[in-house]
Write an enzyme that holds these catalytic residues in place. Structure first.
Site, PDB file in Angstrom:
ATOM      1  N   ASP A  80       0.864  -1.175   0.000  1.00  0.00           N
ATOM      2  CA  ASP A  80       0.000   0.000   0.000  1.00  0.00           C
ATOM      3  C   ASP A  80       0.905   1.231   0.000  1.00  0.00           C
ATOM      4  O   ASP A  80       2.018   1.192   0.539  1.00  0.00           O
ATOM      5  CB  ASP A  80      -0.909   0.017   1.238  1.00  0.00           C
ATOM      6  CG  ASP A  80      -2.090   0.966   1.088  1.00  0.00           C
ATOM      7  OD1 ASP A  80      -3.220   0.491   0.939  1.00  0.00           O
ATOM      8  OD2 ASP A  80      -1.864   2.202   1.118  1.00  0.00           O
ATOM      9  N   SER A 122     -12.769  -6.472  -5.146  1.00  0.00           N
ATOM     10  CA  SER A 122     -12.727  -5.005  -5.213  1.00  0.00           C
ATOM     11  C   SER A 122     -13.428  -4.463  -6.451  1.00  0.00           C
ATOM     12  O   SER A 122     -14.595  -4.087  -6.400  1.00  0.00           O
ATOM     13  CB  SER A 122     -11.278  -4.527  -5.155  1.00  0.00           C
ATOM     14  OG  SER A 122     -10.718  -4.814  -3.893  1.00  0.00           O
ATOM     15  N   ARG A 123     -12.729  -4.420  -7.580  1.00  0.00           N
ATOM     16  CA  ARG A 123     -13.298  -3.959  -8.840  1.00  0.00           C
ATOM     17  C   ARG A 123     -12.849  -4.903  -9.946  1.00  0.00           C
ATOM     18  O   ARG A 123     -11.695  -5.335  -9.989  1.00  0.00           O
ATOM     19  CB  ARG A 123     -12.858  -2.518  -9.160  1.00  0.00           C
ATOM     20  CG  ARG A 123     -13.542  -1.462  -8.311  1.00  0.00           C
ATOM     21  CD  ARG A 123     -15.032  -1.363  -8.623  1.00  0.00           C
ATOM     22  NE  ARG A 123     -15.716  -0.341  -7.854  1.00  0.00           N
ATOM     23  CZ  ARG A 123     -16.371  -0.571  -6.714  1.00  0.00           C
ATOM     24  NH1 ARG A 123     -16.387  -1.797  -6.203  1.00  0.00           N
ATOM     25  NH2 ARG A 123     -16.989   0.414  -6.091  1.00  0.00           N
ATOM     26  N   GLU A 127     -19.229  -6.725 -15.612  1.00  0.00           N
ATOM     27  CA  GLU A 127     -20.346  -7.159 -14.781  1.00  0.00           C
ATOM     28  C   GLU A 127     -21.590  -6.299 -14.932  1.00  0.00           C
ATOM     29  O   GLU A 127     -22.701  -6.745 -14.622  1.00  0.00           O
ATOM     30  CB  GLU A 127     -19.937  -7.185 -13.311  1.00  0.00           C
ATOM     31  CG  GLU A 127     -19.697  -5.821 -12.699  1.00  0.00           C
ATOM     32  CD  GLU A 127     -19.411  -5.906 -11.196  1.00  0.00           C
ATOM     33  OE1 GLU A 127     -20.165  -5.291 -10.431  1.00  0.00           O
ATOM     34  OE2 GLU A 127     -18.450  -6.570 -10.809  1.00  0.00           O
ATOM     35  N   HIS A 169     -20.990 -10.077  -7.012  1.00  0.00           N
ATOM     36  CA  HIS A 169     -20.785  -8.815  -6.296  1.00  0.00           C
ATOM     37  C   HIS A 169     -21.623  -8.782  -5.017  1.00  0.00           C
ATOM     38  O   HIS A 169     -22.352  -7.821  -4.744  1.00  0.00           O
ATOM     39  CB  HIS A 169     -21.143  -7.626  -7.193  1.00  0.00           C
ATOM     40  CG  HIS A 169     -20.398  -6.376  -6.834  1.00  0.00           C
ATOM     41  ND1 HIS A 169     -19.835  -5.553  -7.775  1.00  0.00           N
ATOM     42  CD2 HIS A 169     -20.114  -5.808  -5.633  1.00  0.00           C
ATOM     43  CE1 HIS A 169     -19.246  -4.530  -7.173  1.00  0.00           C
ATOM     44  NE2 HIS A 169     -19.405  -4.663  -5.877  1.00  0.00           N
TER      45      HIS A 169
END
Length: 329
Positions: free
Chosen positions: A174, A233-234, A263, A295
């Site tokens: 991170d 996440s995405r 999606e 999701h």
């Protein structure tokens, strides 16, 4: 204050209605997603509330402003589907839900790990058919394995705490290391080291230019053979076709997805009586070492209640001008 709520399912209507009861908000619910085709529905509304797959591009924002909408209240953490610069240019304020229930998504990531590892999805169907054979169901102990967590915000941090509880070695990446995780025994390393050393890699980072297709042919080549990839996440963090190629070669040994790049065409809808017009997605579902959920990582009672409460609170704050602490644009 009249609010048009898009991408609204029955559970959204229940939680939002409960939270807005007795306030100055008047909510109208639309199952359709916000897009250029549906933006005409906002006539006579003051605000809109949207979800992850609404297409809030520059043209949509311009149309919202033209029709008198000055605020967009997102019911999600991510805002990659919003043109924030266009919103700023049009003086349309955008709010999101920065924190709803980090543990809900983190726990779902762990559920995907456990399902793939112990093959409970396959065992469930075997037992229902009277097949109690164990061949093909062998897993491995999580204790002692190395888990890489990409992104250690609220959700990533919750995931790291859970994996430490399993007795895993946890590597983190991170831009802003967490002292609390370091004290817990997690180790921050470079992405290259995380790729090289991890048995399991879980993605908990936002989608932006630097993370788009983070998992691709080049990054996969740096990983262990048989690595487990988890994405809650995405969808666009993973290059789907290149992940499939890696499944064929065995570079990816397990793939767990709660999100998918395309999606918005299929997720959150009942597609059981339709032919899904996505050959990449359909092919991915044929692999026995792939688990895809629609999701649902955020989908807990606690998270939905908090999302609704924060969304209503954001709208009321905008209305009263008491706080702009969650303003994005």
């Amino acid at each position: 204050m009249r609010v048009a709520v898009f991408s609204c399912k029955p559970y959204d209507k229940r939680t939002l209605s409960d939270c807005a009861h007795g306030t100055s908000l008047s909510l109208s619910f639309f199952e359709s997603r916000l897009s250029m085709e549906t933006v005409k529905l906002v006539q006579d509304f003051d605000a809109v509330s949207c979800f992850v797959n609404d297409d809030i591009n520059a043209d949509v924002i311009a149309s919202l402003k033209q029709q008198g909408v000055h605020v967009i209240a997102l019911r999600c953490t991510g805002f990659n589907n919003v043109d924030l610069q266009a919103a700023k240019d049009q003086d349309v304020q955008v709010f999101h839900v920065p924190d709803y229930s980090p543990t809900s998504v983190a726990e779902h990531a762990v559920a995907l790990i456990m399902t793939l590892n112990r093959k409970t999805h396959r065992a469930y169907h075997r037992v229902k058919e009277g097949n109690f054979a164990l061949e093909g169901l062998m897993g491995f102990n999580l204790e002692g394995k190395t888990v890489g967590c990409v992104g250690t915000g609220r959700i990533g941090a919750a995931f790291c705490r859970i994996m430490k509880g399993f007795g895993c070695h946890v590597y983190c990446y991170d831009l802003y290391p967490s002292e609390a995780l370091i004290e817990l025994g997690c180790e921050y390393v470079s992405l290259e080291d995380l790729y090289e050393k991890s048995d399991i890699i879980s993605l908990h980072c936002p989608l932006n230019q630097s993370t788009h297709h983070l998992i691709n042919q080049q990054t996969l080549a740096k990983m262990k053979d048989g690595v487990m990839i988890i994405n809650t996440s995405r969808g666009a963090l993973v290059h789907a076709q290149e992940a499939i190629d890696a499944l064929y070669t065995g570079k990816i040994g397990f793939l767990g997805l709660d999100v998918y790049e395309q999606e918005n065409e299929i997720f959150f809808e009942d597609m059981s009586s339709h032919i899904i017009q996505d050959s990449v997605f359909q092919l991915m579902l044929t692999f026995p070492n792939v688990v895809v959920t629609g999701h649902q990582g955020y989908f807990t009672h606690e998270a939905l209640s908090h999302i609704a409460a924060t969304t209503v609170d954001n709208l009321l704050h905008y209305r009263t001008k008491e706080s702009q602490s969650r303003r994005l644009a």
